[in-house]
Design a protein around this motif. Structure first.
Motif, PDB file in Angstrom:
ATOM      1  N   ALA A   1     -78.662  -8.743  22.616  1.00  0.00           N
ATOM      2  CA  ALA A   1     -77.584  -9.511  22.197  1.00  0.00           C
ATOM      3  C   ALA A   1     -76.683  -8.655  21.204  1.00  0.00           C
ATOM      4  O   ALA A   1     -75.358  -8.903  20.963  1.00  0.00           O
ATOM      5  N   ASP A   2     -77.168  -7.745  20.584  1.00  0.00           N
ATOM      6  CA  ASP A   2     -76.500  -6.640  19.846  1.00  0.00           C
ATOM      7  C   ASP A   2     -75.219  -5.803  20.244  1.00  0.00           C
ATOM      8  O   ASP A   2     -74.292  -5.859  19.874  1.00  0.00           O
ATOM      9  N   GLN A   3     -75.442  -5.546  21.809  1.00  0.00           N
ATOM     10  CA  GLN A   3     -74.307  -5.226  22.578  1.00  0.00           C
ATOM     11  C   GLN A   3     -73.117  -6.063  22.771  1.00  0.00           C
ATOM     12  O   GLN A   3     -72.125  -5.732  22.790  1.00  0.00           O
ATOM     13  N   ILE A   4     -73.479  -7.360  22.781  1.00  0.00           N
ATOM     14  CA  ILE A   4     -72.574  -8.424  22.968  1.00  0.00           C
ATOM     15  C   ILE A   4     -71.868  -8.573  21.527  1.00  0.00           C
ATOM     16  O   ILE A   4     -70.576  -8.764  21.564  1.00  0.00           O
ATOM     17  N   SER A   5     -72.724  -9.106  20.529  1.00  0.00           N
ATOM     18  CA  SER A   5     -72.149  -9.286  19.318  1.00  0.00           C
ATOM     19  C   SER A   5     -71.223  -8.144  18.681  1.00  0.00           C
ATOM     20  O   SER A   5     -70.493  -8.433  17.621  1.00  0.00           O
ATOM     21  N   SER A   6     -71.384  -6.931  18.916  1.00  0.00           N
ATOM     22  CA  SER A   6     -70.707  -5.940  18.341  1.00  0.00           C
ATOM     23  C   SER A   6     -69.147  -6.053  18.646  1.00  0.00           C
ATOM     24  O   SER A   6     -68.339  -5.405  18.021  1.00  0.00           O
ATOM     25  N   LYS A   7     -69.123  -6.768  19.842  1.00  0.00           N
ATOM     26  CA  LYS A   7     -67.557  -6.899  20.014  1.00  0.00           C
ATOM     27  C   LYS A   7     -67.157  -8.214  20.310  1.00  0.00           C
ATOM     28  O   LYS A   7     -65.972  -8.626  20.168  1.00  0.00           O
ATOM     29  N   TYR A   8     -68.187  -9.100  20.774  1.00  0.00           N
ATOM     30  CA  TYR A   8     -67.459 -10.658  20.963  1.00  0.00           C
ATOM     31  C   TYR A   8     -68.355 -11.654  20.062  1.00  0.00           C
ATOM     32  O   TYR A   8     -69.496 -11.216  19.486  1.00  0.00           O
ATOM     33  N   GLN A   9     -67.939 -12.694  19.917  1.00  0.00           N
ATOM     34  CA  GLN A   9     -68.349 -13.665  19.093  1.00  0.00           C
ATOM     35  C   GLN A   9     -69.655 -14.324  19.899  1.00  0.00           C
ATOM     36  O   GLN A   9     -69.976 -14.658  21.042  1.00  0.00           O
ATOM     37  N   ILE A  10     -70.674 -14.916  18.849  1.00  0.00           N
ATOM     38  CA  ILE A  10     -71.953 -15.567  19.293  1.00  0.00           C
ATOM     39  C   ILE A  10     -71.931 -16.930  18.902  1.00  0.00           C
ATOM     40  O   ILE A  10     -71.774 -17.168  17.816  1.00  0.00           O
ATOM     41  N   TRP A  11     -72.264 -17.772  19.902  1.00  0.00           N
ATOM     42  CA  TRP A  11     -72.637 -19.269  19.556  1.00  0.00           C
ATOM     43  C   TRP A  11     -74.104 -19.530  19.586  1.00  0.00           C
ATOM     44  O   TRP A  11     -74.739 -19.567  20.552  1.00  0.00           O
ATOM     45  N   LEU A  12     -74.796 -19.552  18.456  1.00  0.00           N
ATOM     46  CA  LEU A  12     -76.338 -19.581  18.540  1.00  0.00           C
ATOM     47  C   LEU A  12     -76.776 -20.914  18.559  1.00  0.00           C
ATOM     48  O   LEU A  12     -76.213 -21.960  17.921  1.00  0.00           O
ATOM     49  N   ALA A  13     -77.649 -21.238  19.405  1.00  0.00           N
ATOM     50  CA  ALA A  13     -78.314 -22.499  19.575  1.00  0.00           C
ATOM     51  C   ALA A  13     -79.826 -22.483  19.047  1.00  0.00           C
ATOM     52  O   ALA A  13     -80.578 -21.798  19.533  1.00  0.00           O
ATOM     53  N   HIS A  14     -79.929 -23.237  17.938  1.00  0.00           N
ATOM     54  CA  HIS A  14     -81.391 -23.286  17.268  1.00  0.00           C
ATOM     55  C   HIS A  14     -81.567 -24.602  16.383  1.00  0.00           C
ATOM     56  O   HIS A  14     -80.866 -24.733  15.499  1.00  0.00           O
ATOM     57  N   TYR A  15     -82.218 -25.434  17.159  1.00  0.00           N
ATOM     58  CA  TYR A  15     -82.510 -26.740  16.455  1.00  0.00           C
ATOM     59  C   TYR A  15     -83.609 -26.599  15.364  1.00  0.00           C
ATOM     60  O   TYR A  15     -84.848 -26.883  15.692  1.00  0.00           O
ATOM     61  N   THR A  16     -83.065 -26.479  14.120  1.00  0.00           N
ATOM     62  CA  THR A  16     -83.830 -26.147  12.995  1.00  0.00           C
ATOM     63  C   THR A  16     -83.188 -26.465  11.448  1.00  0.00           C
ATOM     64  O   THR A  16     -81.718 -26.468  11.726  1.00  0.00           O
ATOM     65  N   ALA A  17     -83.970 -26.649  10.866  1.00  0.00           N
ATOM     66  CA  ALA A  17     -83.189 -26.905   9.395  1.00  0.00           C
ATOM     67  C   ALA A  17     -82.539 -25.561   8.861  1.00  0.00           C
ATOM     68  O   ALA A  17     -81.581 -25.678   7.884  1.00  0.00           O
ATOM     69  N   GLN A  18     -83.071 -24.383   9.020  1.00  0.00           N
ATOM     70  CA  GLN A  18     -82.596 -23.076   8.732  1.00  0.00           C
ATOM     71  C   GLN A  18     -83.012 -22.106   9.295  1.00  0.00           C
ATOM     72  O   GLN A  18     -84.422 -21.867   9.728  1.00  0.00           O
ATOM     73  N   THR A  19     -82.167 -21.532  10.335  1.00  0.00           N
ATOM     74  CA  THR A  19     -82.534 -20.655  11.307  1.00  0.00           C
ATOM     75  C   THR A  19     -82.832 -19.343  10.913  1.00  0.00           C
ATOM     76  O   THR A  19     -82.384 -18.983   9.948  1.00  0.00           O
ATOM     77  N   ASN A  20     -83.848 -18.826  11.547  1.00  0.00           N
ATOM     78  CA  ASN A  20     -84.411 -17.184  11.211  1.00  0.00           C
ATOM     79  C   ASN A  20     -84.033 -16.236  12.046  1.00  0.00           C
ATOM     80  O   ASN A  20     -84.072 -15.079  12.072  1.00  0.00           O
TER      81      ASN A  20
END
Length: 641
Positions: free
Chosen positions: A254-273
């Protein structure tokens, strides 16, 4: 006599009753045994047909999650009936960010009253426009509610982004998906990203489908996603990747993608880790919004507050041309939302905007021009401030003349040269195979040329697919691509930095690392700028020798022409580092993700060795029950000493 008749009647009734109670399958077997030879052969043929057979729309990969049944990969510790304003955001967003509330929707959300949704606090929406079926054929399909939602949200004044539910298993398919959704949204105002939803299909039996069955390596999955991002960027939109935390942590880099493009995280939780970078967070699939019946996906958008400082000026750094195109390149302006390109219109005697590009774009190729003609351009950066834009200064004006007309050869017999660029135009002349033409420009899929009709030269148009251009007509130089040389340096225990010599005229560079498991070189990064001459490869192991090679490429139309590989070089990463745990009850997991089994819980101050990394996780070595074992700890809980 009467007694005998009675016995016969009873026997008949018992027989009829027993037949009526036979299982349907038994009757079917009996019937099958009585069919003729032709029907039996037909039955055998049916048995040989593939089991998979979907009607259009039946293999929708969103039928599981989008209809309210997400797989376990999406969940953290999920509170019930919790208000959006009580979710805890990561500390990185504590200052300098505006946080918006939004939704994402598909056909499974039914009819939507967008005005009510807006009044209920919806500040943005991301709409599913298309999906690829999860069957083997992987057909592309439109979401039947896409245009209704796009128009409804626009009418209510809600900014929208769009997404395609991907099942791409090759880079070619990723590009195909990008083109499919971008062609579908032509004419619609899309102010938020164009998204690749990269996740497995899910049915009542669990994860399934073509993407799940492909078992792509992390490198291949990363390259598939990058191919989509690059295509969307090239067509002037802002791309983004959607994936759950498990997919981001374990199935790709993911770091190769997020270094240049936006990321939309899906994580169903009260506080993502999730420790990696992300710009949107889909925190729930069971939200309630006025105007939508049933559950709806809920999201946060993190907007970095724009600086009050003026936007810097844009400087066009290079220009080049072919007979029908001009390429402009400019320097990146920090903190902007994008760029606008203007071309001088001699008829209107003013500059007209011809393209709006995203913040990651620093070049644009203006196509469909005429040969031997001079064009003038200028560029300026802009920054989005809510519904308004603020602009930087215009670049200098550059003039560039397209190259002279090129020679072309007709590839088929009886090809029409028409009066205009379209099949509805009158045919000026039919030309034979091997006819030589002078190609003086282009419009869409048509080349501009000239033919002699009744002794007079007439300008006409011929479909590109019927013409083979000389080498000088290609989009970039066909000359040999130069070879580069590479240097390696161990930047840390988990990183290697590569530097190489710039190759004149290169469009970018391909970087490969040797995989001892596959016994071959594997691409880890494709650099899309010819001016870039370094790359840091992360998520490596300590005290490990890695081998790399690099080669340059030039773009030639939609293809790439590659130079020779550099000489392979080896480098050994630095040794492991001593570290302490910064918090209490920190899990050491078997793999780099929260879904992996916990091997041990560590107290604050516990000592261990960090021997590598994967995404936002450190690979560690420690003793468990007297034996040295390896596991993974979230990097935010580790402090080096």
């Amino acid at each position: 006599m009467m007694k005998r008749r009675w016995n016969v009647l009873v026997a008949v009734l018992v027989f009829c009753l027993s037949v009526s109670l036979l299982p349907i399958e038994a009757l079917a077997v009996e019937e099958t045994n009585n069919v003729g030879t032709e029907e039996a052969v037909s039955s055998e043929k049916k048995a040989e047909e593939p089991e998979e057979s979907f009607a259009p729309g039946e293999d929708d990969p969103g039928a599981g999650r989008l209809s309210g049944n997400p797989s376990s990969e999406f969940y953290g510790s999920m509170p019930k009936n919790r208000a959006a304003d009580t979710y805890k955001h990561d500390s990185r967003f504590d200052s300098g960010y505006t946080i918006q509330n939004g939704i994402d929707v598909s056909k499974y959300n039914g009819k939507i009253d967008w005005e009510k949704a807006k009044k209920d606090g919806v500040q943005f929406a991301i709409i599913r426009v298309a999906y690829r079926g999860y069957g083997k054929t992987g057909s592309l399909n439109m979401d039947p509610k896409a245009y209704e939602y796009l128009e409804g949200a626009a009418a209510a004044g809600i900014p929208v982004g769009v997404y395609i539910f991907s099942q791409a298993i090759t880079e070619k398919e990723a590009v195909e998906e990008a083109d499919y959704i971008l062609d579908a949204i032509k004419g619609y105002k899309i102010s938020l990203p164009v998204v690749m939803d990269y996740e497995y299909a899910d049915d009542s039996k669990g994860l399934c489908g073509r993407l799940y069955d492909a078992k792509l390596s992390r490198s291949k999955a990363t390259n598939v996603c990058l191919a989509f991002m690059e295509r969307v960027t090239a067509r002037g939109y802002t791309p983004m990747l959607y994936a759950n935390s498990g997919m981001l942590s374990r199935q790709m880099y993911a770091d190769q993608i997020s270094s240049k493009y936006q990321i939309w995280l899906a994580h169903y939780t009260a506080q993502t880790n999730y420790a990696g970078d992300y710009n949107y967070w889909q925190y729930s699939s069971t939200g309630k919004v006025d105007g939508i019946s049933g559950n709806v996906d809920m999201n946060f958008r993190y907007i970095k507050n724009a600086s009050n400082t003026p936007i810097g000026g844009t400087n066009i750094t290079s220009k080049s041309s072919t007979f029908d195109s001009v390429k402009l390149t400019w320097g990146k302006v920090p903190g902007v939302s994008g760029y606008r390109v203007y071309r001088y219109d001699s008829a209107k005697k003013t500059y007209s905007r011809i393209k709006t590009l995203g913040s990651s774009s620093t070049s644009y190729t203006d196509k469909g021009l005429n040969a031997g003609k001079t064009y003038k351009y200028k560029v300026r950066a802009y920054r989005d401030l809510g519904s308004k834009k603020t602009y930087g200064a215009y670049s200098q004006i550059v003039s560039i003349k397209t190259k002279s007309a090129v020679k072309g050869t007709v590839k088929s017999n009886d090809v029409n040269v028409r009066k205009g660029a379209g099949k509805s135009y009158k045919v000026l002349k039919k030309v034979k195979k091997s006819t030589r033409l002078s190609i003086s420009g282009s419009t869409g899929n048509w080349y501009r040329t000239s033919v002699t009709v009744k002794g007079k030269k007439r300008t006409g148009y011929i479909l590109k697919k019927y013409v083979r251009l000389s080498s000088s007509g290609s989009s970039s130089s066909s000359s040999k691509v130069g070879k580069t040389s590479v240097k390696l340096k161990a930047a840390a225990f988990n990183k290697v930095k590569l530097t190489w010599k710039k190759v004149s005229g290169a469009s970018g560079y391909q970087i490969q690392r040797y995989s001892s498991a596959k016994k071959k070189y594997v691409t880890v990064k494709t650099i899309t700028k010819g001016s870039t001459v370094s790359y840091t490869n992360g998520s490596l192991n300590a005290s490990t020798t890695y081998k790399y090679r690099v080669r340059a490429y030039k773009k030639s139309g939609s293809k790439k022409v590659y130079g020779s590989w550099s000489t392979s070089k080896k480098v050994k990463t630095k040794g492991s580092r001593k570290a302490k745990v910064k918090a209490s009850d920190v899990n050491v997991r078997k793999g780099a993700g929260t879904s992996y089994k916990s091997l041990k819980r560590l107290k604050k101050g516990s000592k261990l060795k960090v021997i590598g990394s994967k995404g936002g996780w450190y690979k560690v070595s420690l003793k468990i029950k007297g034996k040295t074992q390896k596991g993974y700890v979230l990097s935010k809980y580790i402090k080096f000493y």
